[in-house]
Write an enzyme that holds these catalytic residues in place. Sequence first.
Site, mmCIF file in Angstrom:
data_model
loop_
_atom_site.group_PDB
_atom_site.id
_atom_site.type_symbol
_atom_site.label_atom_id
_atom_site.label_comp_id
_atom_site.label_asym_id
_atom_site.label_seq_id
_atom_site.Cartn_x
_atom_site.Cartn_y
_atom_site.Cartn_z
ATOM 1 C CB ILE A 140 -0.965 0.039 1.215
ATOM 2 C CG1 ILE A 140 -0.214 -0.209 2.522
ATOM 3 C CG2 ILE A 140 -2.115 -0.938 1.041
ATOM 4 C CD1 ILE A 140 -1.029 0.081 3.763
ATOM 5 C CE1 TYR A 178 -4.088 -9.702 14.377
ATOM 6 C CE2 TYR A 178 -4.062 -11.278 16.183
ATOM 7 C CZ TYR A 178 -3.575 -10.853 14.963
ATOM 8 O OH TYR A 178 -2.599 -11.564 14.326
HETATM 9 N N1 SER Z 1 1.668 -11.416 16.935
HETATM 10 C C1 SER Z 1 0.276 -11.061 16.938
HETATM 11 C C2 SER Z 1 -0.002 -9.990 17.899
HETATM 12 O O1 SER Z 1 0.673 -9.933 18.899
HETATM 13 C C3 SER Z 1 -0.562 -12.240 17.257
HETATM 14 O O2 SER Z 1 -0.862 -12.966 16.143
HETATM 15 O O3 SER Z 1 -0.893 -9.236 17.701
#
Ligand code: SER
Length: 335
Positions: free
Chosen positions: A52, A160
Amino acid sequence: MISNEKIINLYSDSFKLMKNVLVIGSTGQIGSELTMKIRREVPGSTVVAGYIPGAEPKGELLESGPAEIADVRDAAGLAAIVDKYQIDTVYNLAALLSAVAERKPLLAWDIQMNGLLNILEIAREKNCAVFTPSSIGSFGPETPHVGTPQDTIQRPRSMYGVTKVATELLSDYYHHKYGVDTRSVRFPGLISYTTLPGGGTTDYAVEVYYSAVKREEFVCPIAPGTYMDMMYMPDALHAAIQLMEADPARLKHRNSFNIASMSFEPEELFTKIREYIPDLRVRYEVDPVRQAIATSWPDSMDDSCAREEWDWKPTYNLDSMTRDMLFHLREKLGK
Ligand code: SER
């Protein structure tokens, strides 16, 4: 440990399916190394480095193959790249990591979910295989933390994690409903010396190596005693390639496989680094957002399904990773 030569042979034997590859997020922590690895080890392949604006590829990454703007939110732009290069395999590595996703949840949803939907639709129409990583972040507080099973409770409380569970489900949906060849692994925290991660909960385990080599005090945002799965980047890259080249007839699972190689808490990592750099200085300044996320994640995952279904086997442990990290970082930082 398997020698590098043997690993390369293993890769070249298995590189029959992947030919024209698009790596979305090619300048990120995983993408920068995965793009180069496939270019180097698959003669005749075309690997398009998708990026990007603002995160343009540079140096060897730019010079060793084609590069295109590939924003997951721009379906028409992605489709044009797939057509132009006759892409057969997409590595969808665009994501906001866990801590930054807590600050920008709507953007995380947009990139991780709307972006994935764009890619899956293109894959359905144009017959591409798709790898979208999941994570230890797809688990939550109710998940069994030790020996976390392949199939278990996934009720994460971070944005997330929510996007990672939804990624797994949507990818499986496209496989079952439309036959799209979607495959994925749940990555542990990834440790590497090439490109820094940004905004993750496991980043501390990368940053402390830089502090150690620079002889700077390390301020640790994760409390002692907090175990998380971790992995050295060469094993993670191996997994991402090996799974996409695996015999589909053997795969009972697809989205997504637990993979594991080591689990440690901050003090164990610092003790190991001090075997090589005894004067490593650490101070704790626990970040409540990252700590809450870390506490909700597994301590150690059970990766037996990946071992059975596509012969997953890591090569690095904490000691061999630490020696390799310190060697390469000393070289990189001129220390
Ligand atoms: N490494 C990532 C994080 O800490 C986890 O998948 O957000």
